[in-house]
Enzyme design. Structure first.
Site, PDB file in Angstrom:
ATOM      1  N   LYS A  12       0.845  -1.207   0.000  1.00  0.00           N
ATOM      2  CA  LYS A  12       0.000   0.000   0.000  1.00  0.00           C
ATOM      3  C   LYS A  12       0.874   1.248   0.000  1.00  0.00           C
ATOM      4  CE  LYS A  12       0.749   1.324   4.505  1.00  0.00           C
ATOM      5  NZ  LYS A  12       1.571   2.459   4.874  1.00  0.00           N
ATOM      6  N   PRO A  97       9.052  -4.154   0.136  1.00  0.00           N
ATOM      7  CA  PRO A  97      10.180  -3.759   0.983  1.00  0.00           C
ATOM      8  C   PRO A  97       9.854  -3.936   2.469  1.00  0.00           C
ATOM      9  CG  PRO A  97       9.624  -1.996  -0.556  1.00  0.00           C
ATOM     10  CD  PRO A  97       8.612  -3.067  -0.757  1.00  0.00           C
ATOM     11  N   MET A 102       5.397   0.338   3.556  1.00  0.00           N
ATOM     12  CA  MET A 102       4.450  -0.161   2.549  1.00  0.00           C
ATOM     13  C   MET A 102       3.613  -1.317   3.084  1.00  0.00           C
ATOM     14  SD  MET A 102       6.451   0.280  -1.021  1.00  0.00           S
ATOM     15  CE  MET A 102       4.915   0.485  -1.920  1.00  0.00           C
ATOM     16  N   ASP A 139      -3.056  -1.771   9.878  1.00  0.00           N
ATOM     17  CA  ASP A 139      -3.072  -1.775   8.404  1.00  0.00           C
ATOM     18  C   ASP A 139      -3.625  -3.080   7.826  1.00  0.00           C
ATOM     19  OD1 ASP A 139      -1.876   0.709   8.359  1.00  0.00           O
ATOM     20  OD2 ASP A 139       0.134  -0.043   7.928  1.00  0.00           O
TER      21      ASP A 139
END
Ligand code: ATP
Length: 302
Positions: A12, A97, A102, A139
């Protein structure tokens, strides 16, 4: 009955990240716009006699392979919810990564939730799966859903957002990660010297730009409150961001808590040019082109 299930899950980017003041419980209220982008991990779960986890791919050496891995925790939660014995071999093929802002760990957790649900034929209702996801991390619910969404609270109170078309992104990975907790702690320190009021509202113009598929308008309203703290902890990021802007990016921001930098490009070809420029700059570990929004965690093989 299948012996193994593979789920593909995206990374994301936070197109917008507003961070409220630190609360008594240590958390910050967020107002964020997530977009799922086409950098994928694959998580395969296979029936086994005990829990085990292996990682392959570019970042394999820095991902834990024990019960601290979020995918392992996810498998245990599903086992508990459906009365199975937690005994699977989890294989993570890693492209997202690590510690890069992310949500790679959260993505793997969402993938493992879905994969175990499928492997054990648990048929956990979607709202319960969302609740398990939120237990694993703020998340994780978004990584199950994907697309584009507004996240409030800790980022886990999601509302889908309408978008049109595809946005082209370039992500520049740094050497070494940044701890999300350290970046939040740094923003709190930096804010001690501010006299401005903290406003975490998402601009309406940004929502409109997403709905119109208008990259130029989106570029004008992208923002990340954590950027200041990430750049303070890793000053070389300032150079990466300005190099990207000079090389044709419409906008450049730190992705989430960083240190990955996200560049919005006006077209696929300008994204590809930007990848080449960043790779040859010597400023970054790697640079990749991706597009968004894409779907969230999905079963691809069983
Ligand atoms: P976010 O954007 O959600 O703040 P991030 O992308 O910055 O997260 P992650 O890649 O999720 O960070 O990794 C943060 C830490 O979580 C890693 O340093 C690692 O020790 C741990 N971790 C646990 N499970 C995983 C996993 N499956 N993949 C990567 N890291 C994991």
């Amino acid at each position: 009955m299948s012996e193994s299930v593979t789920v593909r899950v995206p990374a994301k980017v936070n197109v917008f990240l507003g961070v409220g003041e630190r609360e008594f419980n240590g958390y910050h209220d967020l107002a964020t716009i997530f977009q799922a982008v086409s950098i994928y991990d694959e998580v395969t779960v296979t029936r086994s006699t005990e829990m085990a986890l292996t990682v392959t791919g570019s970042y394999a050496d820095v991902v834990p392979t024990d019960d601290t891995n979020l995918a392992w925790k996810a498998a245990e939660l599903v086992a508990q919810a459906c009365g199975e014995r937690a005994a699977v071999h989890i294989e993570i093929s890693k492209n997202i990564p690590v510690a890069g802002g992310m949500a790679g760990g959260s993505a793997d957790a969402a993938a493992a939730l879905l994969a175990c649900d499928e492997l054990w034929n648990a048929h956990i209702p979607r709202d319960q799966l969302d609740a398990l996801a939120a237990q694993l991390g703020a998340d994780v619910p978004f990584m199950l859903h994907g697309g584009c969404a507004l996240g409030l609270g800790r980022g886990d109170l999601l509302s889908p957002i309408m978008t049109r078309g595809n946005f082209h992104w370039v992500f520049a990975m740094s050497t070494g990660g940044l701890s999300t907790a350290d970046v939040f702690a740094r923003i709190d320190e930096l804010r001690l010297d501010d006299d401005q009021e903290i406003d975490v509202a998402v601009p309406e113009e940004l929502m409109f730009a997403l709905a119109q598929g208008d990259a130029k308008a989106l570029a004008r309203h992208m923002h990340n409150d954590l950027q200041r703290a990430a750049v303070d902890l890793k000053p070389e990021l300032a150079e990466v961001l300005s190099y990207g802007r000079q090389s044709g990016a419409l906008a450049a921001i730190v992705s989430g808590s960083g240190p990955t930098c996200a560049f919005l490009a006006g077209s696929e070809s300008s994204a590809i040019d930007l990848v080449v420029a960043l790779k040859s700059s010597g400023l970054v570990r790697d640079a990749v082109h991706a597009h968004g929004p894409v779907h969230g965690a999905r079963v691809v093989h069983q």
